[in-house]
Design an enzyme around this catalytic site. Structure first.
Site, mmCIF file in Angstrom:
data_model
loop_
_atom_site.group_PDB
_atom_site.id
_atom_site.type_symbol
_atom_site.label_atom_id
_atom_site.label_comp_id
_atom_site.label_asym_id
_atom_site.label_seq_id
_atom_site.Cartn_x
_atom_site.Cartn_y
_atom_site.Cartn_z
ATOM 1 N N LYS A 209 0.783 -1.249 0.000
ATOM 2 C CA LYS A 209 0.000 0.000 0.000
ATOM 3 C C LYS A 209 0.813 1.296 0.000
ATOM 4 C CE LYS A 209 -2.126 -1.351 3.734
ATOM 5 N NZ LYS A 209 -2.999 -1.619 4.854
ATOM 6 N N ASP A 245 -5.456 -5.139 10.838
ATOM 7 C CA ASP A 245 -6.785 -4.502 10.866
ATOM 8 C C ASP A 245 -7.925 -5.502 10.648
ATOM 9 O OD1 ASP A 245 -5.966 -4.850 8.229
ATOM 10 O OD2 ASP A 245 -6.520 -2.850 7.548
HETATM 11 C C1 BGC Z 1 -2.036 -5.565 3.913
HETATM 12 C C2 BGC Z 1 -2.887 -6.236 4.957
HETATM 13 C C3 BGC Z 1 -4.027 -5.353 5.363
HETATM 14 C C4 BGC Z 1 -4.783 -4.878 4.147
HETATM 15 C C5 BGC Z 1 -5.930 -3.962 4.497
HETATM 16 C C6 BGC Z 1 -2.884 -5.064 2.775
HETATM 17 O O1 BGC Z 1 -2.101 -4.334 1.879
HETATM 18 O O2 BGC Z 1 -1.065 -6.451 3.414
HETATM 19 O O3 BGC Z 1 -2.118 -6.582 6.086
HETATM 20 O O4 BGC Z 1 -4.876 -6.059 6.227
HETATM 21 O O5 BGC Z 1 -3.910 -4.216 3.267
HETATM 22 O O6 BGC Z 1 -5.523 -2.849 5.181
#
Ligand code: BGC
Length: 516
Positions: A209, A245
């Site tokens: 992200k 989360d």
């Molecule tokens: C992460 C997860 C997270 C999800 C939602 C993903 O990019 O790898 O750990 O739960 O995003 O936030």
């Protein structure tokens, strides 16, 4: 008096005319300005051809081009079968090291029983913002929180810089509330793929992200936080749990809903966790009874698995549904080749997929007369929230759509053009909802309980007007007979959920201490 009034009104009439005149000139100026900013795209664009194409033919051609974004039931069944297989590979000890879906056990063994009480701190890092929360659990849950921005340079700078920033925000939150003397239990919601080695130990497997801070992958993030706090030396904390989360979302919903077994996020990123029976988790290296369970949910003897399904497809198994747009998004991201399922579903990418499609349609002369604005040609200019806003217009009404198109530099889009833009948005969001639905159906079919609640959070799920319905419809198509489910918006998983994990953890710890 009357004459004066007449003169006045004449004058008013005149000045009104002048204003209208000026306004008209401004409109013409802005219009020509935007025209100047429009670019003719692609060799196939021919404005001479455009008038010969009827609106219906253009719409039909657009439909044909967008067809690759429409997933058939057959394709979705295949996606489910692949995901099922990948989950099995992630859970099995032998195949886990090579598996793309890591299925990390979270060490959360118990769901809340609704009786948790106390004051907790929570930290929430996972998107563009960072939050600190103070939560009071009792019959009700009250919360005081503050949002702090995470500046882009910190998101991609050195790891110490990120943890110093977190520690600074936490310290200022504690000081503002004059809480320096209290040592409250703290839950740290860290929403990135982590290999947990206990409830308070989580090694970052890799960033996702848009984060890419050096020196954090492979390290325990709780340790890094503690070090940053020690560097400051002005606050004390007691970290009781680190969680994803999705786990927070599951816990937050399970607090009052005892059927809840799955936590799902469709926001900036996407991921899901679920309660898995311990005997199916070969990776479980803890004691079967550790941490000690109160067994008030006698039927649940398992552990929450953080699937990290965003990485589904990273071994090529989703190539049969990926498109040229997905390839571009991936190539231009800061983590090429990774999180391919996430890149087809989540808010960080949906807007950009739609933009890619729109640019292609312009370049084929099917939209805006073959002219693109500077803004539309800019990467990231079509925000994911535009999709939700455009699809929030009533059918046949293009209010939001026109406002957005004006923001993008198209001042006089026709109804037909608006309808076509909306169609593109619908294709992108439907595909996302259907892919997420396939994931949920696989988990529901695995859990195989008669009735399961799925706790859901994330900006896409929350704000897109049809995402919930699209998912429900599609899950029902993919579910084995006899299983009932519902999708429930989970309020504040990262805050309340973190407090609940901390609360459940301290209950389990005190039970273990008593047992010894
Ligand atoms: C992460 C997860 C997270 C999800 C939602 C993903 O990019 O790898 O750990 O739960 O995003 O936030």
């Amino acid at each position: 008096m009357e004459i004066v009034a007449a003169a006045d009104s004449d004058e008013r009439g005149l000045s009104l005319l002048k204003v209208v005149n000026v306004l008209q000139r401004v409109v013409v100026f802005v219009h020509s300005f935007t025209l100047e900013k429009l670019h003719k795209l692609g060799p196939s664009t021919s404005s001479a051809e455009m008038p010969t194409m009827r609106e219906e033919d253009i719409a039909a051609k657009i439909k044909e081009i967008c067809q690759e974004l429409v997933l058939s039931q057959e394709a979705l069944h295949e996606v489910c079968a692949c995901l099922q297989e990948e989950l099995n590979r992630g859970l099995a000890k032998e195949s886990n090291p090579e598996a793309t879906i890591k299925c990390f056990p979270t060490y959360v063994r118990e769901l809340p029983n609704g009786k948790e009480k106390g004051r907790f701190l929570a930290l929430d890092l996972g998107g563009t913002n960072f939050r600190v929360l103070l939560i009071e659990l009792g019959d009700r849950c009250t919360m005081d929180s503050r949002i702090y921005a995470v500046p882009q340079p910190i998101m991609v700078g050195p790891g110490d810089g990120l943890f110093d920033h977190i520690a600074e925000c936490l310290a200022s939150f504690i000081k503002e509330r004059d809480m320096g003397h209290e040592l409250l239990p703290l839950g740290f919601t860290f929403s990135f793929p982590c290999k947990q080695e206990g409830l308070t130990k989580a090694r970052l497997a890799r960033w996702t992200k848009g984060f890419k801070c050096e020196g954090v992958e492979g390290r325990d993030v709780v340790d890094l936080l503690k070090q940053a706090i020690a560097r400051r030396g002005d606050v004390k904390i007691k970290i009781c749990a680190v969680l994803n989360d999705t786990t927070g979302t599951l816990m937050s919903c399970a607090w009052k809903n005892h059927n809840c077994r799955i936590g799902l996020i469709v926001g900036t990123g996407t991921n899901a966790c679920y309660m898995e029976k311990l005997e199916k988790v070969e990776l479980w290296d803890g004691d079967m009874e550790d941490p000690l369970q109160d067994h008030s949910h006698e039927e649940i003897k398992g552990v929450v698995i953080n699937t990290e399904w965003g990485a589904f497809g990273d071994n090529g198994c989703l190539d049969f549904v990926r498109t040229e747009y997905d390839n571009i998004i991936d190539r231009e991201s800061i983590n090429p080749g990774r999180q391919l399922y996430e890149k087809m579903i989540s808010g960080m990418y949906m807007g950009e997929i739609a933009r890619q499609v729109l640019v292609r349609l312009v370049s084929e002369g099917l939209l805006f007369g073959g002219y693109a604005s500077d803004i539309l040609l800019e990467k990231g200019s079509f925000f994911t929230k535009y999709i939700s806003e455009i699809e929030s217009d009533k059918v046949g009404d293009y209010n939001n759509c026109r406002i957005i198109l004006e923001e993008l530099g198209f001042n006089d889009a026709t109804d037909a053009e608006c309808a076509n833009v909306r169609y593109v948005c619908e294709c992108v969001s439907r595909r996302a909802a259907h892919l997420a639905a396939a994931g949920v159906a696989v988990l529901l079919n695995r859990i195989r309980e008669e009735s399961v609640t799925v706790a859901v959070d994330g900006s896409v799920y929350r704000f897109h007007p049809h995402f919930h319905n699209l998912m429900v419809e599609q899950i029902s198509q993919l579910l084995e007979p006899g299983i009932k489910f519902d999708l429930m918006l989970s309020e504040d998983g990262s805050g309340r959920g973190a407090a609940l994990v901390a609360a459940v953890a301290s209950r389990s710890a005190s039970m273990s201490a008593h047992a010894r």
